[in-house]
Design an enzyme around this catalytic site. Structure first.
Site, mmCIF file in Angstrom:
data_model
loop_
_atom_site.group_PDB
_atom_site.id
_atom_site.type_symbol
_atom_site.label_atom_id
_atom_site.label_comp_id
_atom_site.label_asym_id
_atom_site.label_seq_id
_atom_site.Cartn_x
_atom_site.Cartn_y
_atom_site.Cartn_z
ATOM 1 N N CYS A 172 27.414 -20.997 22.807
ATOM 2 C CA CYS A 172 26.027 -21.246 23.239
ATOM 3 C C CYS A 172 25.841 -22.624 23.877
ATOM 4 O O CYS A 172 24.789 -22.907 24.453
ATOM 5 C CB CYS A 172 25.070 -21.051 22.067
ATOM 6 S SG CYS A 172 25.040 -19.346 21.513
ATOM 7 N N HIS A 216 18.773 -25.189 23.846
ATOM 8 C CA HIS A 216 19.331 -23.838 23.708
ATOM 9 C C HIS A 216 18.360 -23.022 22.856
ATOM 10 O O HIS A 216 17.923 -23.456 21.792
ATOM 11 C CB HIS A 216 20.709 -23.916 23.040
ATOM 12 C CG HIS A 216 21.180 -22.584 22.535
ATOM 13 N ND1 HIS A 216 21.197 -21.457 23.328
ATOM 14 C CD2 HIS A 216 21.620 -22.186 21.308
ATOM 15 C CE1 HIS A 216 21.639 -20.432 22.617
ATOM 16 N NE2 HIS A 216 21.897 -20.857 21.385
ATOM 17 N N ASN A 232 18.025 -14.953 21.679
ATOM 18 C CA ASN A 232 19.098 -15.923 21.923
ATOM 19 C C ASN A 232 20.071 -15.293 22.919
ATOM 20 O O ASN A 232 20.771 -14.339 22.586
ATOM 21 C CB ASN A 232 19.787 -16.242 20.590
ATOM 22 C CG ASN A 232 20.931 -17.240 20.731
ATOM 23 O OD1 ASN A 232 21.445 -17.462 21.828
ATOM 24 N ND2 ASN A 232 21.340 -17.813 19.617
HETATM 25 O O1 UT7 Z 1 23.221 -19.761 19.164
HETATM 26 C C1 UT7 Z 1 24.143 -20.467 18.383
HETATM 27 C C2 UT7 Z 1 23.476 -21.171 17.283
HETATM 28 N N1 UT7 Z 1 22.802 -20.226 16.455
HETATM 29 C C3 UT7 Z 1 21.867 -20.639 15.635
HETATM 30 O O2 UT7 Z 1 21.566 -21.798 15.632
HETATM 31 C C4 UT7 Z 1 21.262 -19.623 14.696
HETATM 32 C C5 UT7 Z 1 21.036 -20.248 13.353
HETATM 33 N N2 UT7 Z 1 20.553 -19.374 12.328
HETATM 34 C C6 UT7 Z 1 19.373 -18.690 12.359
HETATM 35 O O3 UT7 Z 1 18.689 -18.656 13.346
HETATM 36 C C7 UT7 Z 1 18.898 -18.059 11.080
HETATM 37 O O4 UT7 Z 1 19.747 -18.416 10.023
HETATM 38 C C8 UT7 Z 1 18.813 -16.486 11.119
HETATM 39 C C9 UT7 Z 1 17.688 -16.059 12.025
HETATM 40 C C10 UT7 Z 1 20.127 -15.913 11.629
HETATM 41 C C11 UT7 Z 1 18.522 -15.959 9.720
HETATM 42 O O5 UT7 Z 1 17.287 -16.537 9.245
HETATM 43 P P1 UT7 Z 1 17.199 -17.250 7.820
HETATM 44 O O6 UT7 Z 1 15.811 -17.680 7.634
HETATM 45 O O7 UT7 Z 1 18.270 -18.297 7.748
HETATM 46 O O8 UT7 Z 1 17.497 -16.051 6.842
HETATM 47 P P2 UT7 Z 1 18.597 -15.977 5.679
HETATM 48 O O9 UT7 Z 1 19.949 -15.776 6.271
HETATM 49 O O10 UT7 Z 1 18.388 -17.085 4.704
HETATM 50 O O11 UT7 Z 1 18.165 -14.645 4.970
HETATM 51 C C12 UT7 Z 1 16.958 -14.560 4.193
HETATM 52 C C13 UT7 Z 1 16.814 -13.136 3.701
HETATM 53 C C14 UT7 Z 1 18.091 -12.553 3.103
HETATM 54 O O12 UT7 Z 1 17.709 -11.711 2.035
HETATM 55 P P3 UT7 Z 1 17.799 -12.230 0.517
HETATM 56 O O13 UT7 Z 1 19.239 -12.571 0.299
HETATM 57 O O14 UT7 Z 1 16.881 -13.408 0.445
HETATM 58 O O15 UT7 Z 1 17.335 -11.044 -0.256
HETATM 59 C C15 UT7 Z 1 18.669 -11.731 4.219
HETATM 60 O O16 UT7 Z 1 19.476 -10.659 3.769
HETATM 61 O O17 UT7 Z 1 16.507 -12.295 4.825
HETATM 62 C C16 UT7 Z 1 17.414 -11.198 4.862
HETATM 63 N N3 UT7 Z 1 17.576 -10.800 6.261
HETATM 64 C C17 UT7 Z 1 16.711 -9.989 6.866
HETATM 65 N N4 UT7 Z 1 15.592 -9.367 6.427
HETATM 66 C C18 UT7 Z 1 14.920 -8.606 7.303
HETATM 67 C C19 UT7 Z 1 18.536 -11.166 7.145
HETATM 68 N N5 UT7 Z 1 18.299 -10.595 8.329
HETATM 69 C C20 UT7 Z 1 17.172 -9.855 8.174
HETATM 70 C C21 UT7 Z 1 16.417 -9.049 9.051
HETATM 71 N N6 UT7 Z 1 15.309 -8.446 8.579
HETATM 72 N N7 UT7 Z 1 16.771 -8.854 10.344
#
Ligand code: UT7
Length: 353
Positions: free
Chosen positions: A120, A262, A292
């Site tokens: 990215c 980005h 993204n």
């Molecule tokens: O482009 C290169 C650089 N990329 C980035 O910088 C991306 C960085 N990361 C992110 O943008 C975020 O971490 C994500 C958008 C990928 C995920 O968001 P988050 O707020 O960090 O969520 P999380 O991984 O902490 O997950 C929170 C909860 C989890 O459930 P539990 O364990 O709390 O029960 C996940 O399983 O959300 C769950 N979850 C979802 N729920 C509904 C993960 N994906 C989804 C989804 N819909 N699509």
């Protein structure tokens, strides 16, 4: 190479054209929620994304890159370029590079053409490479493209990544010019930390682990990202890189008219802008309408901001990216006077340059 008394080269790269392309098929959050265990509220709250565009089965990265490149060349007023640099994580094939094909399809056969792999951060690296070709005298005009079709490597059943990533391409044209011209690229900051190479990865398909279906898992053959950890690194690295490039230029955040980071996740963009001390309304937020798009996200956001007149001649623009590798990078430039450009999702009849 000769230099001005201030130590800056007297031949610099000047941005003189911009263009973007998003595939026709736009996918809203509800459409994803119909097949994945997710919902519009989660996606909007955690990422800010409302739509992403996905390539049709017959469309490859070069198809999107050619469309964006053609628009950027048209916007620059001439179809000529001595070099084509394509930043991508999803090349048409693992061999050869995608850039020579893109050059040929744009009528630029004979131009130097190569790909950049910095995930990215790829567009900022490609911009630095393009600027280097100009300052070193190797090229007079360079087409720099960021293009990715993440939907080819993300598992459609992976709810974390399927909601975040979209497909697209964005491009700029660089020409030789002077440091005091609008459009001049200023300082760069580029960096990497390969100790975290597995934080964003497609494990199989390279020389380490060929993608033999009998010896690799479904997960290894698809894009994987440790989202939470990446999020934390992105905030630290993007903020630090943006500060470095400002320091290098003798500027402060108060000098920045437009911040085009980005487009990873709206929360990341907003937090980095706040940490830098930039008001939210100076930050590009194209991620809401395209997700993204990897290496395409910065040139797509530039094209969209230009089309919407959020970028004005003389604006001091700060680009900052972060991605797999890990890699990061920033660049400062002044925005030039350019003809109006179509917004990336505008699909008028394409014409040859
Ligand atoms: O482009 C290169 C650089 N990329 C980035 O910088 C991306 C960085 N990361 C992110 O943008 C975020 O971490 C994500 C958008 C990928 C995920 O968001 P988050 O707020 O960090 O969520 P999380 O991984 O902490 O997950 C929170 C909860 C989890 O459930 P539990 O364990 O709390 O029960 C996940 O399983 O959300 C769950 N979850 C979802 N729920 C509904 C993960 N994906 C989804 C989804 N819909 N699509």
């Amino acid at each position: 190479m000769s230099a001005t008394p201030a130590g800056r080269p007297d031949r610099v790269a000047v941005l003189c054209g911009v263009g973007g392309h998003l595939p026709r098929h736009r996918v809203g959050n509800d459409e994803l929620a119909a097949r994945l265990d997710t919902d519009d509220a989660w996606i909007r709250t955690r990422t800010g994304i409302r739509f992403r565009h996905l390539a049709a089965p017959h469309e490859a990265t070069s198809d999107l890159a050619v469309a964006a490149g053609r628009r950027a060349l048209a916007n620059s007023g001439t179809a000529r370029a001595d070099a084509v640099v394509v930043a991508t994580t999803t090349p048409d094939r693992s061999c050869p590079a995608t850039a020579p094909l893109v050059a040929a399809r744009l009528g630029l056969s004979g131009a130097a053409a190569f790909d950049i792999g910095a995930v990215c951060t790829g567009f900022v690296y490609a911009l630095a490479a393009g600027a280097g070709l100009i300052t070193s005298g190797v090229a007079d005009r360079v087409l720099v493209i960021g293009a990715d079709v993440y939907s080819r490597i993300v598992d459609p059943a992976d709810r974390q990544n399927a909601v975040v990533f979209g497909d697209g391409a964005g491009a700029v044209v660089l020409r030789a010019g002077h440091a005091d011209e609008p459009g001049a690229l200023g300082s760069f900051d580029l960096g990497s930390d390969g100790d975290h190479e597995d934080m964003i990865t497609v494990a199989a398909g390279g020389s380490r682990l060929p993608a033999d279906p009998s010896r690799t898992s479904h997960t290894e053959r698809h894009f994987a990202m440790r989202g939470k950890e990446v999020y934390r690194h992105a905030l630290i690295r993007m903020t630090a890189s943006a500060r470095t490039v400002l320091d290098r230029s003798g500027l402060t955040v108060d000098d920045v008219d437009r911040f085009v980071p980005h487009q990873a996740n709206l929360r990341i963009l907003r937090t980095v802008a706040t940490d830098l001390g930039l008001p939210a309304d100076r930050c590009a937020t194209h991620v809401e309408r395209a997700g993204n798009t990897g290496a395409a996200s910065i040139p797509l956001a530039l094209t969209d901001d230009h089309a919407n007149r959020l970028l004005r001649p003389g604006h001091q623009v700060l680009l900052t990216a972060f991605g797999g590798g890990l890699t990061w990078g920033s660049c400062l430039l002044t925005w030039p006077e350019l003809p109006p450009a179509a917004a990336p999702a505008h699909h008028e009849q394409e014409s040859s340059p």
